[in-house]
Design an enzyme around this catalytic site. Structure first.
Site, mmCIF file in Angstrom:
data_model
loop_
_atom_site.group_PDB
_atom_site.id
_atom_site.type_symbol
_atom_site.label_atom_id
_atom_site.label_comp_id
_atom_site.label_asym_id
_atom_site.label_seq_id
_atom_site.Cartn_x
_atom_site.Cartn_y
_atom_site.Cartn_z
ATOM 1 N N ARG A 154 47.166 93.426 55.273
ATOM 2 C CA ARG A 154 46.278 94.395 54.612
ATOM 3 C C ARG A 154 45.809 93.869 53.259
ATOM 4 O O ARG A 154 44.699 94.181 52.810
ATOM 5 C CB ARG A 154 46.972 95.745 54.434
ATOM 6 C CG ARG A 154 47.502 96.339 55.726
ATOM 7 C CD ARG A 154 46.432 96.401 56.802
ATOM 8 N NE ARG A 154 45.520 97.511 56.598
ATOM 9 C CZ ARG A 154 44.340 97.630 57.192
ATOM 10 N NH1 ARG A 154 43.901 96.681 57.987
ATOM 11 N NH2 ARG A 154 43.580 98.690 56.969
ATOM 12 N N HIS A 186 48.810 101.457 57.570
ATOM 13 C CA HIS A 186 49.040 100.349 58.499
ATOM 14 C C HIS A 186 50.405 99.705 58.238
ATOM 15 O O HIS A 186 51.157 99.407 59.169
ATOM 16 C CB HIS A 186 47.951 99.281 58.335
ATOM 17 C CG HIS A 186 46.711 99.514 59.127
ATOM 18 N ND1 HIS A 186 45.821 100.532 58.843
ATOM 19 C CD2 HIS A 186 46.204 98.845 60.195
ATOM 20 C CE1 HIS A 186 44.807 100.472 59.694
ATOM 21 N NE2 HIS A 186 45.016 99.458 60.526
ATOM 22 N N HIS A 236 43.651 96.773 51.010
ATOM 23 C CA HIS A 236 44.753 97.408 50.285
ATOM 24 C C HIS A 236 45.195 96.521 49.138
ATOM 25 O O HIS A 236 45.152 95.288 49.212
ATOM 26 C CB HIS A 236 45.955 97.657 51.200
ATOM 27 C CG HIS A 236 45.874 98.931 51.977
ATOM 28 N ND1 HIS A 236 45.956 100.176 51.391
ATOM 29 C CD2 HIS A 236 45.714 99.150 53.311
ATOM 30 C CE1 HIS A 236 45.851 101.114 52.328
ATOM 31 N NE2 HIS A 236 45.685 100.512 53.495
ATOM 32 N N ASP A 285 50.008 98.970 47.250
ATOM 33 C CA ASP A 285 49.850 99.886 48.399
ATOM 34 C C ASP A 285 50.756 99.451 49.536
ATOM 35 O O ASP A 285 51.380 100.278 50.215
ATOM 36 C CB ASP A 285 48.411 99.870 48.935
ATOM 37 C CG ASP A 285 47.363 100.281 47.916
ATOM 38 O OD1 ASP A 285 47.703 100.978 46.946
ATOM 39 O OD2 ASP A 285 46.192 99.891 48.107
#
Length: 285
Positions: free
Chosen positions: A215, A182, A221, A225
């Site tokens: 995220r 994403h 996440h 990440d």
């Protein structure tokens, strides 16, 4: 899974948002209509032909650093960010993270409308939409290879901490966390829009950063990440500029946006734009 807990990083508590503003943001139509299930084309589509050839496709397993290992300072930082951001559940920032989880074309374009100062959608900007779709398809192989290579568990795996897309929990638990796809797509979109609309570059890049941070807020996440997702998106777009087809599509999108800008109506700033600015001012990183 036992997680270390250090002093939480600075985050403005949800209660510090003015109540009228918070209520308006939670009632914003685009947030209320956000699906409960996170739409994730990055995980569910079969890659099409993109801008790369086998010879030019980058390999993130070689240029990204590995994810943090248990017991390291980097992992402690990841644990800290995950723990601190669970306090944002059911706040306007949580609602923004949930909206940012939707990667369908219209949702992705709309998420950059405030920053671009233009009403972006597949109807308003079909050439831009096609460009971003092909960028996505170009980046998918590198992202998927990296996730499979490291197969890092997501932060909610092994515990019952909340995430902003609960109905997607089981599916996400089977997908590697590192790097964030994403974030890659959001940052790639920001880089391209900043190039196409240089007078709005600061606002667009800021929104791209917030898109990735969603995220972390969502709880799906780790901080590292997301940081790797920024790096991945930057590397992919840099390599994409070597493609004549990419440059041609960029020119077409630039012309389209110039025409859209010339006829875009002047509208009041919606509550969603205020929420994005609030999020940018209080990063979880």
């Amino acid at each position: 899974m036992t997680r270390s807990r250090l002093t939480a990083p600075f985050l403005r508590p949800a209660s510090r948002l003015g109540l009228p503003l918070a209520a308006a943001l939670l009632a914003a139509p685009w947030l209320a209509s956000a699906p409960c299930l996170a739409a994730d084309p990055l995980e569910t589509t079969t890659p099409e032909q993109g801008y790369f050839t086998p010879a030019t496709q980058p390999d993130a397993t070689a240029y990204l650093p590995p994810p943090p290992q248990p017991g390291t300072v980097r992992q402690a930082n990841d644990d800290q960010a995950f723990t601190a951001t669970r306090a944002l559940q059911d706040t306007p920032r949580w609602a923004l993270a949930k909206a940012d989880a939707d990667l369908h074309a219209n949702a992705l374009l709309h998420s950059f409308s405030c920053a671009a100062g233009l009403p972006l959608s597949t109807t308003d900007a079909p050439k831009l939409s096609a460009l971003i779709h092909k960028m996505d398809e170009s980046e998918i192989p590198d992202m998927r290879k990296s996730k499979a290579y490291w197969h890092r568990p997501r932060p909610f795996v092994g515990n019952s901490q909340p995430i902003c897309t609960e109905k997607d929990r089981a599916h996400l638990a089977t997908s590697g966390a590192y790097p964030s796809g994403h974030t890659m797509l959001g940052w790639s979109t920001a880089l391209v829009l900043a190039e196409l609309l240089p007078e709005r570059a600061t606002q667009i890049l800021q929104r791209g950063r917030v898109f990735g941070e969603s995220r972390i807020v969502c709880g799906v996440h780790w901080e590292s990440d997301v940081q790797a997702g920024y790096m991945l998106g930057s590397a992919e777009i840099a390599a994409m500029h070597a493609s004549p087809a990419f440059r041609t599509d960029m020119d077409a999108a630039r012309t389209e946006l110039a025409a859209l800008r010339s006829k875009a109506p002047a509208t009041a700033t919606p509550a969603s734009c205020a929420l994005e600015q609030e999020a940018a001012s209080h990063s979880p990183l």
